[in-house]
Design a protein around this motif. Structure first.
Motif, PDB file in Angstrom:
ATOM      1  N   MET A   1       0.849  -1.204   0.000  1.00  0.00           N
ATOM      2  CA  MET A   1       0.000   0.000   0.000  1.00  0.00           C
ATOM      3  C   MET A   1       0.883   1.252   0.000  1.00  0.00           C
ATOM      4  O   MET A   1       1.829   1.351   0.771  1.00  0.00           O
ATOM      5  N   THR A   2       0.588   2.197  -0.871  1.00  0.00           N
ATOM      6  CA  THR A   2       1.318   3.456  -0.909  1.00  0.00           C
ATOM      7  C   THR A   2       0.711   4.439   0.083  1.00  0.00           C
ATOM      8  O   THR A   2      -0.382   4.217   0.622  1.00  0.00           O
ATOM      9  N   GLU A   3       1.448   5.537   0.303  1.00  0.00           N
ATOM     10  CA  GLU A   3       0.929   6.569   1.204  1.00  0.00           C
ATOM     11  C   GLU A   3      -0.362   7.165   0.647  1.00  0.00           C
ATOM     12  O   GLU A   3      -1.297   7.462   1.397  1.00  0.00           O
ATOM     13  N   ARG A   4      -0.416   7.293  -0.677  1.00  0.00           N
ATOM     14  CA  ARG A   4      -1.639   7.812  -1.306  1.00  0.00           C
ATOM     15  C   ARG A   4      -2.808   6.859  -1.068  1.00  0.00           C
ATOM     16  O   ARG A   4      -3.923   7.286  -0.730  1.00  0.00           O
ATOM     17  N   ASP A   5      -2.566   5.567  -1.261  1.00  0.00           N
ATOM     18  CA  ASP A   5      -3.632   4.580  -1.036  1.00  0.00           C
ATOM     19  C   ASP A   5      -4.133   4.642   0.403  1.00  0.00           C
ATOM     20  O   ASP A   5      -5.339   4.563   0.665  1.00  0.00           O
ATOM     21  N   PHE A   6      -3.189   4.783   1.338  1.00  0.00           N
ATOM     22  CA  PHE A   6      -3.579   4.840   2.747  1.00  0.00           C
ATOM     23  C   PHE A   6      -4.382   6.104   3.032  1.00  0.00           C
ATOM     24  O   PHE A   6      -5.369   6.073   3.789  1.00  0.00           O
ATOM     25  N   ILE A   8      -6.321   7.654   0.959  1.00  0.00           N
ATOM     26  CA  ILE A   8      -7.680   7.413   0.428  1.00  0.00           C
ATOM     27  C   ILE A   8      -8.456   6.529   1.393  1.00  0.00           C
ATOM     28  O   ILE A   8      -9.644   6.767   1.676  1.00  0.00           O
ATOM     29  N   ASP A   9      -7.780   5.511   1.929  1.00  0.00           N
ATOM     30  CA  ASP A   9      -8.431   4.587   2.860  1.00  0.00           C
ATOM     31  C   ASP A   9      -8.913   5.316   4.117  1.00  0.00           C
ATOM     32  O   ASP A   9      -9.998   5.028   4.641  1.00  0.00           O
ATOM     33  N   ARG A  12     -12.048   7.131   3.248  1.00  0.00           N
ATOM     34  CA  ARG A  12     -13.153   6.177   3.110  1.00  0.00           C
ATOM     35  C   ARG A  12     -13.680   5.739   4.483  1.00  0.00           C
ATOM     36  O   ARG A  12     -14.889   5.641   4.698  1.00  0.00           O
TER      37      ARG A  12
END
Length: 447
Positions: A1-6, A8-9, A12
């Protein structure tokens, strides 16, 4: 998981629990500029305690200001981190730096309390939508840095914002909007309410930016240099070149040296480049043929040391910067320098920075960089053992010879060290024989 993905998470998760949540500030600006954000901040109407209950691992980094750090999956460099802050309005800044209190509020009110329009935008990563209450997107398209609302109010709230304006305008190559610039000029002297450590930190970021020369010019033109680095001001207008046909002034030379350091110099190198000729205004003289600046490197070292101490820089930074300033001309005669003297300098941990400073200074003055190339060649040819060999003789050995500690120790050890670096002695036996010969010579001179 990238920092961007985290990041977004995190949005959410907050949305799923019924809260409003958006990316905020610098990450929105960077994304619109096509840059990879250095970090992601989330703004929400969830209170700090609600954020803490929602996520398994959190750190209360500023609960009174509504800030919680949410920790994600672990990586080799540590866990992913996203700072989550509750929408807020600030109530008073009596110290000119920090809000006296905060009131949790709406996204719009949160945007209006921020510093600059380009930092006041939100982004919805779920719906891929920019939410802009302050006109930041338009200013970004115009390449303009503008304070939100009344600039004087923004800077009165937090004086550090004046330095941040210079750094941000420099980093992103933005023009500073006229009213924002005027407010900085009128309030620049008040920057001294900011701690020396925070001022130094802004300088660290500013001077390693590719457009650092423009940043330094902005500091001068907006009046901030007069408040935090007054020693720079006498360089403005000091002539360079022969009196009958000046080739420029010292300020322009210093800015050119800063430009020629390359895209990513260390901070000590960049700060030393800014200060390398700071001693010239105090040592200037004149002959019919030229201006003279005798011993300006030594005066410059003292001034650089005083400046670093005033800004409460670390001892390591302070020593390196002062050394670079003092030695910025030292290698000019490297080809004719005694081998021992050259080796001692090339063995210094800051030698690569010193060569970069020499190169930039020479190029900015239209001089040859032959001395720099010569030193670089020697660094390739000589090993660490060549440059800084183990001593052949120590003070303990002098004691065993029956000598009493005193000034003679330094004279003898220095002489042995010089001979060792010159290559005229190579063994302990040769070193001891040299010591005995020097002692005999000294006895002869005193008898």
């Amino acid at each position: 998981m990238t920092e961007r993905d985290f990041a977004i998470d995190v949005v959410r998760r907050l949305r799923g629990a019924g809260y409003e949540a958006l990316w905020a500030g610098g990450c929105v600006r960077d994304q619109l500029l096509g840059l990879e954000p250095q970090d992601y901040d989330v703004a929400t109407n969830a209170r700090p305690e609600e954020v803490s209950r929602l996520f398994r691992r959190t750190i209360m980094v500023g609960a009174s200001f509504g800030v919680v750090e949410v920790l994600g999956p672990r990586r080799q460099t540590g866990p992913l981190q996203v700072e989550v802050a509750t929408f807020r309005a600030d109530a008073g800044y009596s110290d000119g730096r920090h809000p006296d209190a905060v009131v949790f509020s709406s996204a719009r009110e949160d945007a209006l309390r921020r510093d600059f329009t380009i930092n006041g935008m939100f982004f919805d990563p779920i719906d891929n939508q920019v939410i802009d209450h302050v006109g930041g997107r338009e200013d970004l398209e115009k390449r303009l840095l503008r304070a939100i609302g009344d600039p004087a109010v923004r800077f009165a709230e937090d004086k550090l914002r004046m330095l941040r304006a210079v750094r941000i305008a420099t980093r992103f190559e933005l023009a500073i909007e006229a009213a924002t610039a005027a407010a900085i000029q009128s309030m620049a002297r008040q920057i001294t309410v900011v701690s020396a450590e925070r001022i130094a930190e802004e300088l660290r970021k500013l001077l390693v930016a590719p457009q650092r020369a423009r940043g330094v010019n902005l500091l001068h033109d907006l009046g901030l240099a007069a408040a935090i680095l007054p020693e720079l001001l006498p360089m403005k207008g000091l002539p360079q070149g022969p009196p009958h046909a000046p080739t420029g002034n010292l300020w322009d030379h210093v800015l050119r040296v800063l430009e020629l350091l390359g895209p990513s110099p260390s901070f000590p190198l960049a700060f030393a480049a800014l200060l390398h000729d700071v001693g010239k205004p105090r040592t200037v003289g004149r002959t019919p043929d030229r201006y003279t600046f005798y011993n300006h490197e030594h005066v410059g070292r003292r001034l650089a040391d005083e400046i670093c101490a005033r800004l409460k820089m670390s001892n390591a930074e302070r020593e390196r910067i002062a050394w670079l300033v003092e030695k910025h001309q030292f290698l000019g005669e490297a080809r004719r320098m005694r081998t021992a003297k050259l080796k001692e300098t090339l063995a210094h941990p800051g030698i690569r920075e010193l060569l970069d400073l020499h190169r930039a200074d020479a190029l900015a003055s239209g001089r040859s960089v032959d001395h720099v190339e010569f030193c670089a060649e020697r660094l390739c040819q000589w090993t660490e053992a060549d440059l800084d060999p183990e001593p052949l003789v120590t003070g303990d050995e002098l004691v065993r010879l029956g000598l009493k500690p005193g000034p003679i120790f330094k004279r003898l050890l220095d002489a042995v060290r010089e001979a060792q670096l010159e290559g005229t002695i190579e063994t302990r036996e040769e070193a001891l024989e040299l010591v005995k010969r020097l002692l005999r010579d000294e006895d002869t001179q005193t008898s």
